[in-house]
Write an enzyme that holds these catalytic residues in place. Structure first.
Site, mmCIF file in Angstrom:
data_model
loop_
_atom_site.group_PDB
_atom_site.id
_atom_site.type_symbol
_atom_site.label_atom_id
_atom_site.label_comp_id
_atom_site.label_asym_id
_atom_site.label_seq_id
_atom_site.Cartn_x
_atom_site.Cartn_y
_atom_site.Cartn_z
ATOM 1 N N GLU A 1 6.692 -22.005 8.454
ATOM 2 C CA GLU A 1 7.154 -21.102 9.507
ATOM 3 C C GLU A 1 8.173 -21.766 10.428
ATOM 4 O O GLU A 1 8.869 -21.084 11.185
ATOM 5 C CB GLU A 1 5.982 -20.588 10.328
ATOM 6 C CG GLU A 1 5.331 -21.612 11.228
ATOM 7 C CD GLU A 1 4.259 -20.986 12.113
ATOM 8 O OE1 GLU A 1 4.358 -21.166 13.335
ATOM 9 O OE2 GLU A 1 3.353 -20.315 11.576
ATOM 10 N N GLU B 1 0.801 -1.228 0.000
ATOM 11 C CA GLU B 1 0.000 0.000 0.000
ATOM 12 C C GLU B 1 0.831 1.275 0.000
ATOM 13 O O GLU B 1 0.288 2.373 -0.189
ATOM 14 C CB GLU B 1 -0.948 -0.013 1.204
ATOM 15 C CG GLU B 1 -2.051 -1.064 1.078
ATOM 16 C CD GLU B 1 -3.027 -1.048 2.231
ATOM 17 O OE1 GLU B 1 -2.682 -0.507 3.300
ATOM 18 O OE2 GLU B 1 -4.130 -1.600 2.070
#
Length: 294
Positions: free
Chosen positions: A110, A79
């Protein structure tokens, strides 16, 4: 157990709540996320003050995370271009499991600490880079591997976690603890832990952009008008900042590719666009400095 994993005793019959009560409970708990971020204000401030000079000197923002935390990092980085014209190559994201994990969970990824370090090193981190490492638990191996590599490279590391004393906080040069406690739905850190991370990322990146003169007053004047809505927003921002009518604002914006800060300087100083652009270049893109320059 970690605080984020502890079962909540407050809503043990959550599955039996009427819908209105269920909604009220889920919303009310989000206010705890805001308070957790407020409590971390000193460390957030320290992170921004350390990061801004590095970014101004040419550094990159690098986000690292897994699962929800990683996706929030991707979102924050993506963004920055439409909002502040921040170059894509200076807002990079590492997500455990790769780009595909943005859309489909790759839970086992992970746990690979070595891969976290390898992925970070592929970006060739430099001393002016700022690496934001996110993990609700604060113990995610992928993130800790990236932390080790980032520290070794000399980059600024900012560890963000939702448990006090978390390794990612303790091992980073600046640690931010967002102590959101247990979740209404036990262990689901996509709830208020995720909300707190979103708030702190918004705060850090937005504050850095303010320090880089991409905001004039409280107006975002370095945006990218990539669609009709944003073109209209550019016109409205220029009108608001200068007092020009829509026709005058649009005319100048069209001459400068709808670059709001250039239009503001050109209109308020009554100068051609080329002169306004040159003046902004001399003042590091600061509208305020350009307007007060002799």
């Amino acid at each position: 157990m970690l605080n984020t994993e502890l079962p909540s005793e407050e809503h043990a019959a959550l599955d039996q709540y009427p819908t209105a009560d269920l909604v009220d409970t889920l919303i009310a708990d989000q206010f705890n996320a805001v308070q957790a971020v407020r409590n971390a204000t000193p460390s957030i401030t320290a992170a921004i003050e350390a990061a801004a000079p590095r970014i101004a000197a040419g550094g990159r923002l690098i986000y690292v995370g897994a699962g929800t935390s990683g996706r929030l990092g991707v979102l924050d980085g993506v963004e920055l271009y439409p909002t502040f014209s921040w170059p894509h190559e200076r807002a990079l994201s590492l997500l455990a499991g790769g780009k595909g994990a943005m859309f489909q969970a790759v839970e086992g990824a992970e746990d690979d600490r070595q891969q976290g370090g390898a992925d970070l090193l592929e970006l060739l981190p430099q001393a002016n880079d700022v690496v934001l490492l996110l993990a609700a638990s604060g113990t995610t191996p992928y993130v800790l591997g990236a932390l080790d590599a980032a520290n070794a490279s000399g980059a600024l590391t900012i560890g963000i976690a939702n448990n006090a004393g978390a390794p990612v906080v303790a091992g980073a040069q600046i640690g931010i603890t967002l102590d959101t406690g247990n979740e209404v739905i036990s262990g689901s850190t996509r709830l208020k832990a995720g909300t707190a991370q979103k708030i702190v990322l918004n705060t850090i990146s937005s504050a850095i952009m303010v320090r880089l003169h991409k905001v004039y007053g409280n107006l975002m004047v370095d945006m990218q008008p990539t669609n009709i809505k944003l073109v209209q927003r550019a016109v409205a921002l220029t009108m608001h900042a200068t007092g020009a009518d829509e026709a005058a604002a649009r005319e100048v914006l069209e001459q400068c590719g709808f670059h709001v800060k250039v239009a503001i300087v050109a209109l308020l100083r009554k100068q051609p666009v080329a002169q306004a652009q040159a003046l902004l270049a001399r003042t590091d893109g600061s509208v305020r400095a350009a307007l007060s320059a002799p």
